[in-house]
Scaffold this motif. Structure first.
Motif, short mmCIF file in Angstrom:
data_model
loop_
_atom_site.label_atom_id
_atom_site.label_comp_id
_atom_site.label_asym_id
_atom_site.label_seq_id
_atom_site.Cartn_x
_atom_site.Cartn_y
_atom_site.Cartn_z
N UNK A 151 0.40 -1.13 0.31
CA UNK A 151 -0.16 -0.14 0.10
C UNK A 151 0.88 1.55 -0.44
N UNK A 152 2.36 1.16 -0.19
CA UNK A 152 2.74 1.86 -0.50
C UNK A 152 2.39 3.22 -1.71
N UNK A 153 1.83 3.82 -2.47
CA UNK A 153 0.82 4.48 -3.44
C UNK A 153 -0.04 5.20 -2.53
N UNK A 154 -0.61 4.33 -1.09
CA UNK A 154 -1.59 5.23 -0.38
C UNK A 154 -1.27 6.11 0.70
N UNK A 155 0.18 6.42 0.53
CA UNK A 155 0.07 7.90 2.07
C UNK A 155 1.09 7.32 2.97
N UNK A 156 0.36 7.76 4.23
CA UNK A 156 1.31 8.21 5.34
C UNK A 156 0.75 6.74 5.81
N UNK A 157 1.81 5.58 6.38
CA UNK A 157 0.83 4.47 7.05
C UNK A 157 2.18 4.90 8.09
N UNK A 158 2.71 5.53 8.72
CA UNK A 158 3.92 5.37 9.75
C UNK A 158 3.29 5.25 11.05
N UNK A 159 1.49 5.40 11.53
CA UNK A 159 1.61 5.04 12.59
C UNK A 159 0.05 4.51 12.80
N UNK A 160 -0.34 4.30 13.62
CA UNK A 160 -1.62 3.14 14.09
C UNK A 160 -2.39 4.16 13.53
N UNK A 161 -2.53 5.62 13.90
CA UNK A 161 -3.52 6.40 13.60
C UNK A 161 -3.56 6.82 12.10
N UNK A 162 -2.29 6.93 11.72
CA UNK A 162 -2.56 7.66 10.62
C UNK A 162 -2.92 6.53 9.34
N UNK A 163 -2.74 5.64 10.18
CA UNK A 163 -3.65 3.59 8.99
C UNK A 163 -5.21 4.01 9.20
N UNK A 164 -5.16 4.29 10.24
CA UNK A 164 -6.65 4.32 10.87
C UNK A 164 -8.15 5.90 9.81
N UNK A 165 -7.01 6.55 9.80
CA UNK A 165 -7.10 8.41 9.41
C UNK A 165 -7.75 8.36 8.06
N UNK A 166 -6.54 7.04 6.81
CA UNK A 166 -6.02 6.90 5.48
C UNK A 166 -7.46 6.44 5.14
N UNK A 167 -7.85 7.79 4.14
CA UNK A 167 -9.55 7.97 3.19
C UNK A 167 -8.76 6.59 2.07
N UNK A 168 -7.83 6.55 1.61
CA UNK A 168 -7.73 5.27 0.75
C UNK A 168 -7.20 3.70 0.72
#
Length: 147
Positions: A43-60
Protein backbone atom coordinates in the motif's frame (compact mmCIF):
# COMPACT_ATOMS: atom_id res chain seq x y z
CA UNK A 1 -15.43 -28.38 -6.12
CA UNK A 2 -16.80 -27.48 -2.72
CA UNK A 3 -20.15 -28.81 -1.62
CA UNK A 4 -22.36 -26.38 0.28
CA UNK A 5 -25.33 -27.36 2.36
CA UNK A 6 -28.41 -25.19 2.20
CA UNK A 7 -27.76 -24.20 5.80
CA UNK A 8 -24.17 -23.12 5.03
CA UNK A 9 -25.37 -21.06 2.09
CA UNK A 10 -27.98 -19.43 4.28
CA UNK A 11 -25.51 -18.70 7.07
CA UNK A 12 -22.91 -17.20 4.75
CA UNK A 13 -25.41 -15.06 2.90
CA UNK A 14 -26.87 -13.99 6.26
CA UNK A 15 -23.49 -12.93 7.63
CA UNK A 16 -22.60 -10.88 4.59
CA UNK A 17 -26.15 -9.68 3.99
CA UNK A 18 -26.32 -8.06 7.40
CA UNK A 19 -22.83 -6.59 7.21
CA UNK A 20 -22.19 -2.87 6.83
CA UNK A 21 -19.39 -2.98 4.25
CA UNK A 22 -18.54 0.68 4.81
CA UNK A 23 -17.75 -0.13 8.42
CA UNK A 24 -16.42 -3.69 8.32
CA UNK A 25 -14.21 -3.44 5.23
CA UNK A 26 -12.07 -0.60 6.55
CA UNK A 27 -11.95 -2.09 10.05
CA UNK A 28 -10.72 -5.46 8.76
CA UNK A 29 -8.07 -3.95 6.49
CA UNK A 30 -6.92 -1.49 9.17
CA UNK A 31 -6.61 -4.36 11.66
CA UNK A 32 -4.60 -6.36 9.15
CA UNK A 33 -2.18 -3.50 8.47
CA UNK A 34 -1.67 -2.84 12.18
CA UNK A 35 -1.41 -6.43 13.41
CA UNK A 36 0.68 -7.58 10.43
CA UNK A 37 2.71 -4.46 9.57
CA UNK A 38 4.63 -6.20 6.76
CA UNK A 39 1.40 -6.17 4.75
CA UNK A 40 1.73 -2.39 4.49
CA UNK A 41 4.33 -2.77 1.74
CA UNK A 42 1.55 -3.36 -0.79
CA UNK A 43 0.00 0.00 0.00
CA UNK A 44 2.96 2.30 -0.62
CA UNK A 45 0.92 4.49 -2.95
CA UNK A 46 -1.77 5.02 -0.29
CA UNK A 47 0.18 7.72 1.55
CA UNK A 48 1.19 7.89 5.18
CA UNK A 49 1.01 4.57 7.02
CA UNK A 50 3.75 5.29 9.55
CA UNK A 51 1.57 5.05 12.67
CA UNK A 52 -1.61 3.43 13.88
CA UNK A 53 -3.41 6.78 13.78
CA UNK A 54 -2.20 7.40 10.22
CA UNK A 55 -3.52 4.00 9.11
CA UNK A 56 -6.84 4.50 10.87
CA UNK A 57 -7.39 7.92 9.28
CA UNK A 58 -6.24 7.00 5.77
CA UNK A 59 -9.15 7.44 3.36
CA UNK A 60 -7.52 5.26 0.68
CA UNK A 61 -7.20 2.37 3.13
CA UNK A 62 -10.84 2.76 4.15
CA UNK A 63 -11.97 2.85 0.53
CA UNK A 64 -9.93 -0.23 -0.36
CA UNK A 65 -11.40 -2.10 2.60
CA UNK A 66 -14.87 -1.49 1.17
CA UNK A 67 -13.64 -2.59 -2.28
CA UNK A 68 -12.33 -5.85 -0.82
CA UNK A 69 -15.67 -6.65 0.81
CA UNK A 70 -17.59 -5.73 -2.33
CA UNK A 71 -15.27 -8.14 -4.14
CA UNK A 72 -16.55 -10.90 -1.88
CA UNK A 73 -20.02 -10.34 -3.34
CA UNK A 74 -18.75 -12.03 -6.50
CA UNK A 75 -17.98 -15.17 -4.48
CA UNK A 76 -21.36 -14.99 -2.74
CA UNK A 77 -23.08 -14.80 -6.12
CA UNK A 78 -21.01 -17.68 -7.53
CA UNK A 79 -20.55 -20.02 -4.58
CA UNK A 80 -20.43 -23.07 -6.85
CA UNK A 81 -17.61 -21.65 -8.96
CA UNK A 82 -15.53 -19.33 -6.79
CA UNK A 83 -12.20 -20.40 -8.31
CA UNK A 84 -13.22 -19.41 -11.83
CA UNK A 85 -14.88 -16.27 -10.53
CA UNK A 86 -11.57 -15.07 -9.09
CA UNK A 87 -9.22 -16.12 -11.91
CA UNK A 88 -8.56 -12.55 -13.11
CA UNK A 89 -8.17 -11.25 -9.57
CA UNK A 90 -5.71 -14.02 -8.77
CA UNK A 91 -3.65 -13.16 -11.86
CA UNK A 92 -3.69 -9.46 -10.95
CA UNK A 93 -2.53 -10.07 -7.39
CA UNK A 94 0.17 -12.55 -8.38
CA UNK A 95 1.58 -11.18 -11.62
CA UNK A 96 1.08 -7.43 -11.35
CA UNK A 97 0.81 -6.62 -7.65
CA UNK A 98 3.03 -9.49 -6.40
CA UNK A 99 0.99 -9.87 -3.22
CA UNK A 100 2.09 -12.69 -0.93
CA UNK A 101 -0.88 -15.11 -1.02
CA UNK A 102 -0.59 -15.66 2.75
CA UNK A 103 -1.93 -12.13 3.15
CA UNK A 104 -5.35 -13.21 1.89
CA UNK A 105 -5.62 -15.55 4.88
CA UNK A 106 -4.44 -12.84 7.26
CA UNK A 107 -7.11 -10.46 6.00
CA UNK A 108 -9.73 -13.21 6.22
CA UNK A 109 -8.76 -13.77 9.86
CA UNK A 110 -8.99 -10.05 10.59
CA UNK A 111 -12.44 -9.90 9.00
CA UNK A 112 -13.48 -12.87 11.13
CA UNK A 113 -12.42 -11.03 14.28
CA UNK A 114 -14.41 -7.97 13.23
CA UNK A 115 -17.47 -10.08 12.45
CA UNK A 116 -17.23 -11.88 15.78
CA UNK A 117 -16.90 -8.56 17.59
CA UNK A 118 -19.94 -7.15 15.82
CA UNK A 119 -22.15 -10.24 16.10
CA UNK A 120 -21.09 -11.20 19.61
CA UNK A 121 -22.79 -14.35 20.87
CA UNK A 122 -24.78 -14.58 17.61
CA UNK A 123 -21.53 -15.61 15.90
CA UNK A 124 -21.94 -19.23 16.94
CA UNK A 125 -19.47 -22.01 16.25
CA UNK A 126 -21.73 -23.17 13.40
CA UNK A 127 -21.67 -19.71 11.80
CA UNK A 128 -17.94 -19.45 12.36
CA UNK A 129 -17.43 -22.82 10.65
CA UNK A 130 -19.48 -21.77 7.62
CA UNK A 131 -17.57 -18.46 7.43
CA UNK A 132 -14.22 -20.27 7.63
CA UNK A 133 -15.23 -22.73 4.92
CA UNK A 134 -16.35 -19.92 2.61
CA UNK A 135 -13.28 -17.79 3.19
CA UNK A 136 -10.96 -20.81 2.79
CA UNK A 137 -12.38 -21.31 -0.69
CA UNK A 138 -11.99 -17.59 -1.46
CA UNK A 139 -8.40 -17.55 -0.18
CA UNK A 140 -7.58 -20.66 -2.19
CA UNK A 141 -9.10 -19.13 -5.33
CA UNK A 142 -7.15 -15.90 -4.90
CA UNK A 143 -3.95 -17.86 -4.42
CA UNK A 144 -4.59 -20.24 -7.30
CA UNK A 145 -2.39 -18.38 -9.78
CA UNK A 146 0.58 -18.84 -7.47
CA UNK A 147 0.50 -22.64 -7.66
Amino acid sequence: MVEWTDKERSIIKGIFGSMDYNQMGPRALIRCLIVYPWTQRYFGSFGNLCSIDAIKSNDKIAKHGVTVLRGLDRALDNMDNIKSTYTELSVLHSEKLHVDPDNFKLLSDCLCIEIAGKMGSDFTAEKHAAYQKFMSVVVSALGRQYH
